[in-house]
Design an enzyme around this catalytic site. Structure first.
Site, PDB file in Angstrom:
ATOM      1  CG  ASP A 189      -5.759  -6.558  -4.020  1.00  0.00           C
ATOM      2  OD1 ASP A 189      -6.295  -5.448  -3.882  1.00  0.00           O
ATOM      3  OD2 ASP A 189      -6.023  -7.537  -3.288  1.00  0.00           O
ATOM      4  CG  HIS A 190      -5.570   0.315  -6.724  1.00  0.00           C
ATOM      5  ND1 HIS A 190      -4.314   0.753  -6.335  1.00  0.00           N
ATOM      6  CD2 HIS A 190      -6.103   1.338  -7.436  1.00  0.00           C
ATOM      7  CE1 HIS A 190      -4.110   1.971  -6.786  1.00  0.00           C
ATOM      8  NE2 HIS A 190      -5.177   2.355  -7.460  1.00  0.00           N
ATOM      9  NE  ARG A 191      -8.100  -5.826  -1.454  1.00  0.00           N
ATOM     10  CZ  ARG A 191      -8.541  -7.025  -1.057  1.00  0.00           C
ATOM     11  NH1 ARG A 191      -9.421  -7.123  -0.069  1.00  0.00           N
ATOM     12  NH2 ARG A 191      -8.111  -8.125  -1.647  1.00  0.00           N
TER      13      ARG A 191
END
Length: 450
Positions: free
Chosen positions: A422-424
């Site tokens: 998850d790039h967040r």
């Protein structure tokens, strides 16, 4: 006198779980631990066993019924002499017998309106007559005041998990009751039609702008066959669509030299023939070591998307392929177990998944998942993050390659790894470090044994 006993639904972790199969009938003899019914939740199919041996005298459930903990499955004449008298049947309403223990008074309910064309309300006998009460049909307008959606707390929680405004969902159950399939169908329709479901603030910007799903008459091109999806496939599809649409995925690929690890695995297997030691147990140990070194991977975003919850435990989910679809049971406390214990746990939980005997506790609480296709083939792939986790490891088939060792090319067994995240929560540099650390752990067997 025969010893009649009731078989009850145990703690299954959910309410209103549908019965999809009844495995016995009246007159059948059942053994202890023999399955009576099959239930199917949103995550797994599970069979409920009989707590004792005997002959089935009465079945209390049928396919389509929704059950919770404590529901009576069947009345069974247990083996052996009667140890205790059978429970007396409850007196019919309207008889003169009083119950042994008066029940607490129920809270007052709004009186339903008279049914058109009838002089009395359902369940109420005309004055002066004594008649058994008839339970009125369930109506969402009576149970839930105003325009409130008619759904159980479990369904409401499921809708919140998907980010759906349950007010927008139309129920297909009795009296307009909203089922899990209704929520899943709403999400699928929203994704296919381009409509934006009412979702939380973290995903409300921009929305989805998709073309309608193409309508094609496939039969005009040739012979076809329609095959319905299993319930697990339907619900998994909705979960995967949500995860793919709402989580910004990035996949980092890495190779691990597992030549020494594989040699040690075969040696360990030869010394412990009663336990199957697969490469997956080594991957679990390597993942735990990586999670300890990079705690941001052992985390989840809260519902608001503004806080990161760091976990101090290490429960690893393992994707298992079953005839009914993919399920992800969880092996707990992997940091506290050795290779042999993990191998045993993996064998047990995989068999339970394929035999439809997984309980809710074995399907929840995962920190990180592993999806292994090593026994099938392929090089690399992009596994979808299993929310609310923030990363997942995909493992492909190992292959022997020539690797330069500084002097010459030597044959080495190389394992392809695919880390989706998850790039967040995780940036590219951190993911590259995690994948490199993981490969080093698998490449040096001594590190795994520390």
């Amino acid at each position: 006198m025969a010893d009649l006993k009731e078989a009850h639904v145990p703690d299954i972790g959910h309410a209103d779980v549908p019965v999809i199969e009844v495995l016995v009938k009246v007159g059948d003899r059942v053994e202890k631990e023999q399955s009576l019914i099959t239930l199917e939740s949103d995550k797994a199919t599970m069979e409920v066993p009989s707590p004792f041996a005997g002959v089935v005298k009465e079945m209390k459930l049928k396919v389509g019924d929704e059950v919770s903990e404590g529901a009576v499955i069947a009345v069974i004449e247990a083996d052996g002499a009667a140890a205790a008298p059978a429970p007396a049947p409850a007196p019919e309403q309207g008889k003169d017998e009083a119950p042994a223990k008066p029940a607490a008074p129920a809270p007052a309910q709004p009186t339903p309106a008279p049914v058109a064309g009838q002089g009395v309300q359902p369940g109420i006998a005309p004055e002066g007559d004594v008649a058994p009460q008839v339970r009125p049909p369930v109506d969402a307008r009576v149970v839930m005041p105003g325009d409130a959606p008619y759904a159980s707390p479990a369904i409401r929680a499921f809708a919140r998990e998907l980010g759906v405004d349950i007010q927008q969902v139309k129920g297909s159950g009795r009296g307009g009751r909203i089922q899990r399939d209704d929520v899943s169908a709403y999400v699928k329709h929203a994704l296919a039609s381009g409509a934006r479901p009412a979702i939380g603030a973290s995903a409300s910007v921009g929305g989805l702008s998709l073309l309608p799903w193409p309508k094609v008459d496939f039969a005009k091109f040739g012979e076809i066959e329609e095959k319905p999806l299993s319930r697990i496939q339907k619900i998994s599809g909705a979960n995967l669509a949500r995860n793919w649409a709402m989580i910004p995925h990035v996949t980092q690929h890495e190779d691990a030299d597992i030549t020494e690890m594989e040699a040690f695995r075969k040696q360990l297997g030869a010394e412990n023939k009663d336990v199957k030691i697969s490469p997956l147990v080594f991957q679990i140990k390597a993942v735990v070591a990586a999670l300890k070194a990079f705690p941001q991977f052992n985390a989840s975003l809260d519902e608001s998307g503004e806080k990161l919850i760091l976990k101090k435990y290490f429960h690893i989910g393992i994707a298992v392929d079953t005839p009914d679809g993919l399920v992800v049971p969880v092996i707990r406390d992997c940091d506290k177990k050795g290779l042999l214990e993990l191998a045993n746990d993996l064998a047990v939980i995989s068999k339970k998944a394929r035999d439809k005997k997984l309980g809710p506790a074995e399907m929840s609480g995962g920190c990180f998942s592993i999806s292994s296709l090593g026994g099938i083939g392929g090089t690399y792939f992009t596994p979808i993050v299993n929310a609310p986790e923030v990363a997942i490891l995909g493992v492909s088939k190992s292959v022997t390659k020539p690797v330069w060792n500084g002097k010459e090319f030597a044959p080495r067994l190389v394992l392809p790894l695919s880390l989706s995240y998850d790039h967040r929560v995780i940036d590219g540099a951190l993911a590259a470090r995690f994948a490199s650390f993981l490969a080093n752990q698998l490449g040096d067997i001594r590190r795994l044994l520390l």
